[in-house]
Design a protein around this motif. Structure first.
Motif, mmCIF file in Angstrom:
data_model
loop_
_atom_site.group_PDB
_atom_site.id
_atom_site.type_symbol
_atom_site.label_atom_id
_atom_site.label_comp_id
_atom_site.label_asym_id
_atom_site.label_seq_id
_atom_site.Cartn_x
_atom_site.Cartn_y
_atom_site.Cartn_z
ATOM 1 N N GLY A 66 0.964 -1.090 0.239
ATOM 2 C CA GLY A 66 -0.118 -0.305 -0.317
ATOM 3 C C GLY A 66 0.699 1.017 -0.165
ATOM 4 N N TYR A 67 2.053 1.136 -0.921
ATOM 5 C CA TYR A 67 2.605 2.549 -1.161
ATOM 6 C C TYR A 67 2.637 3.131 -1.318
ATOM 7 C CZ TYR A 67 7.110 4.588 -1.421
ATOM 8 O OH TYR A 67 8.397 5.495 -0.737
ATOM 9 N N ARG A 68 1.994 4.696 -0.465
ATOM 10 C CA ARG A 68 2.057 5.657 -0.712
ATOM 11 C C ARG A 68 2.574 7.132 -0.836
ATOM 12 N NH1 ARG A 68 -1.326 3.099 -2.554
ATOM 13 N NH2 ARG A 68 -3.624 2.324 -1.919
ATOM 14 N N ARG A 69 3.761 6.498 -0.107
ATOM 15 C CA ARG A 69 5.102 8.375 -0.487
ATOM 16 C C ARG A 69 4.742 8.392 -1.631
ATOM 17 N NH1 ARG A 69 9.361 7.867 3.744
ATOM 18 N NH2 ARG A 69 10.304 9.639 2.703
ATOM 19 N N THR A 70 5.081 10.526 -1.441
ATOM 20 C CA THR A 70 4.789 10.912 -3.373
ATOM 21 C C THR A 70 6.884 11.149 -3.212
ATOM 22 O OG1 THR A 70 4.505 12.660 -1.740
ATOM 23 C CG2 THR A 70 2.525 11.672 -3.360
ATOM 24 N N GLY A 137 5.228 -3.365 -7.806
ATOM 25 C CA GLY A 137 4.858 -4.488 -7.271
ATOM 26 C C GLY A 137 5.889 -5.514 -8.224
ATOM 27 N N THR A 138 6.527 -4.922 -9.762
ATOM 28 C CA THR A 138 8.018 -5.152 -9.851
ATOM 29 C C THR A 138 8.987 -5.848 -10.449
ATOM 30 O OG1 THR A 138 8.025 -2.763 -9.330
ATOM 31 C CG2 THR A 138 9.545 -3.785 -9.742
ATOM 32 N N ILE A 139 9.524 -6.666 -11.131
ATOM 33 C CA ILE A 139 10.504 -7.258 -11.256
ATOM 34 C C ILE A 139 11.628 -6.371 -11.424
ATOM 35 C CG2 ILE A 139 12.066 -8.905 -13.022
ATOM 36 C CD1 ILE A 139 8.478 -9.881 -14.112
ATOM 37 N N ASN A 140 12.734 -6.443 -10.480
ATOM 38 C CA ASN A 140 13.854 -5.572 -11.048
ATOM 39 C C ASN A 140 14.623 -7.075 -11.170
ATOM 40 O OD1 ASN A 140 13.146 -2.825 -10.047
ATOM 41 N ND2 ASN A 140 12.883 -3.231 -7.842
#
Length: 227
Positions: A66-70, A137-140
């Motif tokens: 739920g990351y919300r930082r801008t 979400g992401t593939i790094n």
């Protein structure tokens, strides 16, 4: 769990990552830090330290779903500083558990991949784009090449790594080319007058072929097969 394909006997071990744990927003989160040190030039699509330039470290930080930082760039810089990473570096984010990374070596090239495949699809989609970044979400993918590459070869290496990623996902049974927030970082030695600087990193070039195999194995190891 970490899946490791052993390096060749003659290859130096690159990408020694350190696991870092922190408590944030009521969650226990993990990051992977590679202290590359001086003498490395990196190309990345990362939030922090993106583009091409001299970089000394790479941080792959897990964040909450739920990351919300801008201010992700500042957030990553603060995490790196707290871990003792100084100077210019690359910061990546993902909501995936980075402890379950895939790692592989091929001919001296090392690759590490973390995979969050909850939101995935094909790159060429009829869906409209958005002006703001998608949630992590992401593939790094992080790759280290023990050779000097020109700017053009670094761009070529990103394309090769992306092709190998897609191949690995299909081999693992996923009907997709990736996620909306995939990121990549390729590190190569900084050019020096007395050392050859390679102009190509396509999949059939000397270093591109090794990079492709390493990335393919790392992503394949991190992406659990579809059942």
């Amino acid at each position: 769990m970490t899946a490791v394909i052993p390096p060749s006997r003659t290859a130096p071990e690159l990408l020694r990552v350190r696991r870092l744990a922190r408590d944030e927003d009521g969650e226990r989160l993990t990051s992977l830090l590679w202290r590359a040190g001086p003498g490395w030039r990196m190309i990345s699509s990362s939030v922090l330290g993106g583009g091409i330039g001299e970089r000394a470290w790479v941080l792959n930080a897990q964040v909450s779903h739920g990351y919300r930082r801008t201010d992700p760039e500042r957030h990553l810089a603060d995490l790196a500083r707290a871990a003792g990473a100084h100077g210019p570096g690359v910061g990546l984010m993902t909501a995936a558990d980075v402890r379950a990374y895939g790692r592989a070596h091929d001919g001296g090239v090392a690759a590490i991949a973390t995979t969050g495949l909850g939101v995935r699809g094909w790159a060429a989609s009829p869906e409209p784009g958005t002006p703001t970044p998608a949630r992590p979400g992401t593939i790094n993918i992080v790759v280290a090449v023990p050779a000097a590459l020109t700017d053009a070869a670094l761009v070529n290496a990103v394309a090769t790594a992306t092709e190998a990623k897609v191949q690995a996902l299909i081999d693992a049974g996923y009907d997709c080319s990736g996620t909306p927030t995939d990121a990549v970082c390729v590190a190569a030695h900084s050019p020096r007058p007395d050392v050859e600087c390679h102009a190509f990193a396509g999949p059939r070039s000397l270093w591109g072929a090794r990079l492709a195999r390493a990335v393919h194995h790392a992503v394949r190891a991190a992406a659990h097969p579809v059942t």
